[in-house]
Design a protein around this motif. Structure first.
Motif, PDB file in Angstrom:
ATOM      1  N   UNK A  94       0.858  -1.191   0.000  1.00 62.98           N
ATOM      2  CA  UNK A  94       0.000   0.000   0.000  1.00 62.98           C
ATOM      3  C   UNK A  94       0.888   1.233   0.000  1.00 62.98           C
ATOM      4  N   UNK A  95       0.339   2.425  -0.315  1.00 63.91           N
ATOM      5  CA  UNK A  95       1.178   3.615  -0.436  1.00 63.91           C
ATOM      6  C   UNK A  95       1.898   3.975   0.863  1.00 63.91           C
ATOM      7  N   UNK A  96       3.170   4.353   0.713  1.00 60.01           N
ATOM      8  CA  UNK A  96       4.005   4.805   1.821  1.00 60.01           C
ATOM      9  C   UNK A  96       3.665   6.264   2.098  1.00 60.01           C
ATOM     10  N   UNK A  97       3.035   6.528   3.240  1.00 62.32           N
ATOM     11  CA  UNK A  97       2.597   7.892   3.569  1.00 62.32           C
ATOM     12  C   UNK A  97       3.740   8.893   3.706  1.00 62.32           C
ATOM     13  N   UNK A  98       4.968   8.424   3.962  1.00 57.57           N
ATOM     14  CA  UNK A  98       6.075   9.373   4.122  1.00 57.57           C
ATOM     15  C   UNK A  98       6.339  10.158   2.837  1.00 57.57           C
ATOM     16  N   UNK A  99       5.926   9.627   1.689  1.00 61.70           N
ATOM     17  CA  UNK A  99       6.148  10.329   0.426  1.00 61.70           C
ATOM     18  C   UNK A  99       5.318  11.607   0.312  1.00 61.70           C
ATOM     19  N   UNK A 100       4.247  11.705   1.090  1.00 64.39           N
ATOM     20  CA  UNK A 100       3.341  12.855   1.015  1.00 64.39           C
ATOM     21  C   UNK A 100       3.629  13.916   2.078  1.00 64.39           C
ATOM     22  N   UNK A 101       4.546  13.625   3.006  1.00 67.80           N
ATOM     23  CA  UNK A 101       4.802  14.510   4.150  1.00 67.80           C
ATOM     24  C   UNK A 101       6.036  15.381   3.894  1.00 67.80           C
ATOM     25  N   UNK A 102       5.831  16.691   3.668  1.00 74.21           N
ATOM     26  CA  UNK A 102       6.967  17.575   3.384  1.00 74.21           C
ATOM     27  C   UNK A 102       8.013  17.608   4.511  1.00 74.21           C
ATOM     28  N   UNK A 103       7.639  17.218   5.718  1.00 73.00           N
ATOM     29  CA  UNK A 103       8.587  17.210   6.833  1.00 73.00           C
ATOM     30  C   UNK A 103       9.395  15.913   6.907  1.00 73.00           C
ATOM     31  N   UNK A 104       9.025  14.906   6.108  1.00 74.03           N
ATOM     32  CA  UNK A 104       9.700  13.611   6.145  1.00 74.03           C
ATOM     33  C   UNK A 104      10.966  13.626   5.293  1.00 74.03           C
TER      34      UNK A 104
ATOM     35  N   UNK B  87      11.716  11.291   3.602  1.00 78.38           N
ATOM     36  CA  UNK B  87      11.339  10.478   2.446  1.00 78.38           C
ATOM     37  C   UNK B  87      10.280  11.155   1.562  1.00 78.38           C
ATOM     38  N   UNK B  88      10.058  12.436   1.789  1.00 82.64           N
ATOM     39  CA  UNK B  88       9.085  13.203   1.008  1.00 82.64           C
ATOM     40  C   UNK B  88       9.454  13.166  -0.474  1.00 82.64           C
ATOM     41  N   UNK B  89       8.436  13.003  -1.322  1.00 85.04           N
ATOM     42  CA  UNK B  89       8.632  13.023  -2.771  1.00 85.04           C
ATOM     43  C   UNK B  89       7.613  13.984  -3.371  1.00 85.04           C
ATOM     44  N   UNK B  90       8.052  15.179  -3.791  1.00 87.24           N
ATOM     45  CA  UNK B  90       7.111  16.184  -4.301  1.00 87.24           C
ATOM     46  C   UNK B  90       6.373  15.745  -5.559  1.00 87.24           C
ATOM     47  N   UNK B  91       6.875  14.728  -6.257  1.00 91.64           N
ATOM     48  CA  UNK B  91       6.208  14.252  -7.479  1.00 91.64           C
ATOM     49  C   UNK B  91       5.110  13.223  -7.188  1.00 91.64           C
ATOM     50  N   UNK B  92       5.045  12.746  -5.960  1.00 95.29           N
ATOM     51  CA  UNK B  92       4.041  11.738  -5.589  1.00 95.29           C
ATOM     52  C   UNK B  92       2.735  12.426  -5.200  1.00 95.29           C
ATOM     53  N   UNK B  93       1.625  11.826  -5.606  1.00 93.01           N
ATOM     54  CA  UNK B  93       0.305  12.314  -5.193  1.00 93.01           C
ATOM     55  C   UNK B  93      -0.482  11.138  -4.639  1.00 93.01           C
ATOM     56  N   UNK B  94      -1.515  11.449  -3.864  1.00 92.92           N
ATOM     57  CA  UNK B  94      -2.360  10.363  -3.324  1.00 92.92           C
ATOM     58  C   UNK B  94      -3.058   9.616  -4.461  1.00 92.92           C
ATOM     59  N   UNK B  95      -3.369  10.330  -5.556  1.00 94.78           N
ATOM     60  CA  UNK B  95      -4.007   9.687  -6.711  1.00 94.78           C
ATOM     61  C   UNK B  95      -3.017   8.789  -7.459  1.00 94.78           C
ATOM     62  N   UNK B  96      -1.743   9.215  -7.471  1.00 97.00           N
ATOM     63  CA  UNK B  96      -0.705   8.433  -8.146  1.00 97.00           C
ATOM     64  C   UNK B  96       0.541   8.339  -7.261  1.00 97.00           C
TER      65      UNK B  96
END
Length: 158
Positions: free
Chosen positions: A75-85, A87-96
């Motif tokens: 399942x999606x790794x939530x750390x990709x959506x957290x700007x404070x992480x 492991x943040x990835x600005x190109x990742x979205x919840x939709x993709x």
């Protein structure tokens, strides 16, 4: 007909997340993987119930320290959506989402670490394709065949 059980070796630096940490929490999302091949192993290869060898890397004696089980589908790794992480990835979205993870559940600690040096002594028996003994391998998740799993576990001191 059930799918064949698969086996994996998953590396973690003990100062970031150790086998003792997994034993304490029981089950943990394997987050922060930012390598496409390792992500694909989790997303496409891992199934609930698969065996995991827990490997401590970047430590004085790197090696296999415990056993765990894949405890969830990917399942999606939530750390990709957290700007404070980290492991943040600005190109990742919840939709993709770009990065996936699985939950890993503790099974047991080994009596002693099966060191990388010990594993390398059995490189021929493990086979030429065994990534842990191949030069230059940096993947945090590696597939392990049933025969390799059995051989590696046989190295555990009794």
């Amino acid at each position: 007909m059930t799918a064949r059980k698969r086996y994996w070796l998953m590396k973690s630096e003990p100062d970031a997340f150790s086998i003792d940490d997994l034993q304490r929490v029981g089950r943990e999302p394997w987050n922060g993987v930012r390598n496409y091949q390792a992500r694909n192993f989790m997303r496409d290869g891992m199934k609930v119930g698969d065996g995991v060898m827990f490997y401590h890397s970047n430590t004085k004696v790197p090696g296999i320290v415990g056993l765990a089980t894949v405890a969830s589908e990917a399942y999606p790794d939530d750390t990709q959506f957290d700007p404070k992480s980290d492991y943040y990835d600005p190109k990742a979205t919840r939709e993709e989402p770009r990065w996936m993870l699985v939950d890993v559940a503790f099974e047991r600690k080994l009596r002693e670490t099966i060191s990388l040096d010990e594993i390398k002594l059995h490189a021929d028996a493990l086979g030429e394709g065994f990534p842990l003994t191949a030069r230059g391998n940096r993947l945090s998740i590696l597939p392990v065949t049933a025969a390799q799993w059995k051989l590696l576990l046989s190295l555990e001191k009794h």
